[in-house]
Design an enzyme around this catalytic site. Structure first.
Site, PDB file in Angstrom:
ATOM      1  N   ASP A  82       0.835  -1.163  -0.091  1.00 26.55           N
ATOM      2  CA  ASP A  82       0.097   0.151  -0.035  1.00 26.55           C
ATOM      3  C   ASP A  82       0.776   1.221   0.029  1.00 26.55           C
ATOM      4  OD1 ASP A  82      -2.225   1.549   0.322  1.00 26.55           O
ATOM      5  OD2 ASP A  82      -2.417   1.513   2.255  1.00 26.55           O
ATOM      6  N   HIS A  83       0.480   2.201  -1.096  1.00 22.46           N
ATOM      7  CA  HIS A  83       1.257   3.348  -0.973  1.00 22.46           C
ATOM      8  C   HIS A  83       2.915   3.478  -1.099  1.00 22.46           C
ATOM      9  CE1 HIS A  83      -1.998   6.216  -0.374  1.00 22.46           C
ATOM     10  NE2 HIS A  83      -2.570   5.293   0.303  1.00 22.46           N
ATOM     11  N   HIS A 178      -7.959  10.006   3.399  1.00 23.26           N
ATOM     12  CA  HIS A 178      -7.228   8.991   4.526  1.00 23.26           C
ATOM     13  C   HIS A 178      -7.387   9.389   5.777  1.00 23.26           C
ATOM     14  CE1 HIS A 178      -4.461   8.287   0.485  1.00 23.26           C
ATOM     15  NE2 HIS A 178      -5.133   7.254   1.062  1.00 23.26           N
ATOM     16  N   GLY A 179      -7.259   8.193   6.641  1.00 27.63           N
ATOM     17  CA  GLY A 179      -7.469   8.524   7.934  1.00 27.63           C
ATOM     18  C   GLY A 179      -9.021   8.214   8.317  1.00 27.63           C
ATOM     19  N   HIS A 205      -9.718   4.470  -1.507  1.00 25.78           N
ATOM     20  CA  HIS A 205      -8.785   4.419  -0.449  1.00 25.78           C
ATOM     21  C   HIS A 205      -9.771   5.394   0.749  1.00 25.78           C
ATOM     22  CE1 HIS A 205      -4.734   3.557  -2.009  1.00 25.78           C
ATOM     23  NE2 HIS A 205      -5.544   3.021  -2.708  1.00 25.78           N
ATOM     24  N   GLY A 206      -9.487   5.332   1.919  1.00 23.56           N
ATOM     25  CA  GLY A 206      -9.782   6.249   2.990  1.00 23.56           C
ATOM     26  C   GLY A 206     -11.423   5.612   3.449  1.00 23.56           C
ATOM     27  N   ALA A 207     -11.644   4.288   3.569  1.00 25.27           N
ATOM     28  CA  ALA A 207     -13.048   3.860   3.746  1.00 25.27           C
ATOM     29  C   ALA A 207     -13.323   3.919   5.171  1.00 25.27           C
ATOM     30  CB  ALA A 207     -13.290   2.526   3.348  1.00 25.27           C
ATOM     31  N   SER A 208     -12.398   4.298   6.175  1.00 21.37           N
ATOM     32  CA  SER A 208     -12.768   4.401   7.516  1.00 21.37           C
ATOM     33  C   SER A 208     -13.474   5.618   7.580  1.00 21.37           C
ATOM     34  CB  SER A 208     -11.460   4.540   8.295  1.00 21.37           C
ATOM     35  OG  SER A 208     -10.693   3.076   8.252  1.00 21.37           O
ATOM     36  N   ALA A 229      -7.985   1.012   6.990  1.00 21.91           N
ATOM     37  CA  ALA A 229      -6.586   1.091   8.004  1.00 21.91           C
ATOM     38  C   ALA A 229      -7.081   1.576   9.155  1.00 21.91           C
ATOM     39  CB  ALA A 229      -5.696   1.828   7.144  1.00 21.91           C
TER      40      ALA A 229
END
Length: 284
Positions: A82-83, A178-179, A205-208, A229
């Site tokens: 990832d990244h 993100h986050g 990305h950033g599904a949280s 994440a």
């Protein structure tokens, strides 16, 4: 089932018309919690790690750790980088046996992003693994990297970018952050436009922090991989903290970490069900 190549996982995802979660690990406990949930769900998944978290263990140890568990599973799993912020990250992951990689060059201007991404794709081809890249820029905090600005993916650039780089998966910026995203604002109209012109599968990305009712729509917009994440890390840390607060003299490390493993599993299992609109089933 041994760890499988990312191309093979993508074929399974396509055949089953499911959306694969991509869950970030850091250590043994997180890894086991993630894969516990994946195996119970029977939904194929990516387990991934970013270079900033590789510092704790190294590429080889992460590969061995994930492979050892996956060998006993029936559900297909791919280990993903990832990244990858520089070319060496991609090299190290491929050489360690990762089944797919992300080269993240979103910090560059468009043409330089293409050049750096193409370099990574050409290298990864020698190992037969797919490459994910990002077009646009996703705001927020990804490990130690903070991007204060959000740049939406331009559908008019998508065709050119995919053609010139040869990339196999495209991470898009459509309001995801993100986050822990406290103010999600997914632009589904934009996502649809991207889906219509993009010839490769899409990644979110950033599904949280994004509401469940938005997450479970993604499979209908060409999204095959959704990254999670921060939710997992928060569950891990909070569980440890709560155990400590309940008994500050506790030295039973085994049961404390088992609690953390279960907390990670519960989050992952919930995400899998939401992504694929499956009926809730109790975590075992």
């Amino acid at each position: 089932m041994p760890l499988i190549n990312g191309f093979n996982l993508l074929e399974i995802i396509k055949e089953r018309h499911v959306c694969a979660g991509a869950y970030n690990t850091t250590d043994l406990i997180t890894t086991m919690g993630i894969l516990d949930a994946v195996e119970q769900s029977r939904i194929p998944a990516f387990i991934q790690i970013a270079p900033t978290n590789i510092l704790l263990s190294g590429y080889g140890y992460i590969y061995d750790m994930v492979k050892r568990y996956a060998d006993q599973m029936e559900t297909p799993v791919t280990l993903h980088l990832d990244h990858g912020k520089d070319f060496q990250n991609v090299v190290d992951a491929c050489q360690a046996g990762f089944g797919s990689v992300m080269t993240d060059n979103a910090q560059y201007e468009y043409d330089e992003n293409i050049a750096q991404t193409k370099r990574a794709v050409e290298f990864a081809q020698g190992y037969g693994v797919p490459v994910e890249a990002e077009l646009g820029a996703i705001a927020g905090k990804e490990d130690d990297y903070v991007n204060p600005k959000h740049k939406y993916t331009d559908p008019e650039q998508v065709i050119d970018f995919v053609k010139r780089t040869g990339v196999n998966l495209l991470a898009v910026a459509v309001g995801n952050v993100h986050g822990l995203n406290l103010d999600p604002n997914i632009n589904f109209s934009l996502l649809k436009k991207i889906q219509e012109v993009c010839k490769v599968p899409l990644v979110l990305h950033g599904a949280s922090g994004i509401p469940d009712e938005q997450i479970n729509q993604m499979v209908n917009y060409g999204v095959v991989k959704i990254n999670v994440a921060s939710d997992l890390r928060q569950a891990y840390i909070q569980t440890m903290g709560k155990d400590y607060e309940r008994n500050k003299n506790r030295f039973d490390l085994v049961n404390v970490t088992l609690d953390a493993r279960k907390a990670v599993k519960e989050i992952v299992y919930h995400k899998i069900k939401v992504m694929n609109k499956l009926s809730p089933v109790a975590v075992q």
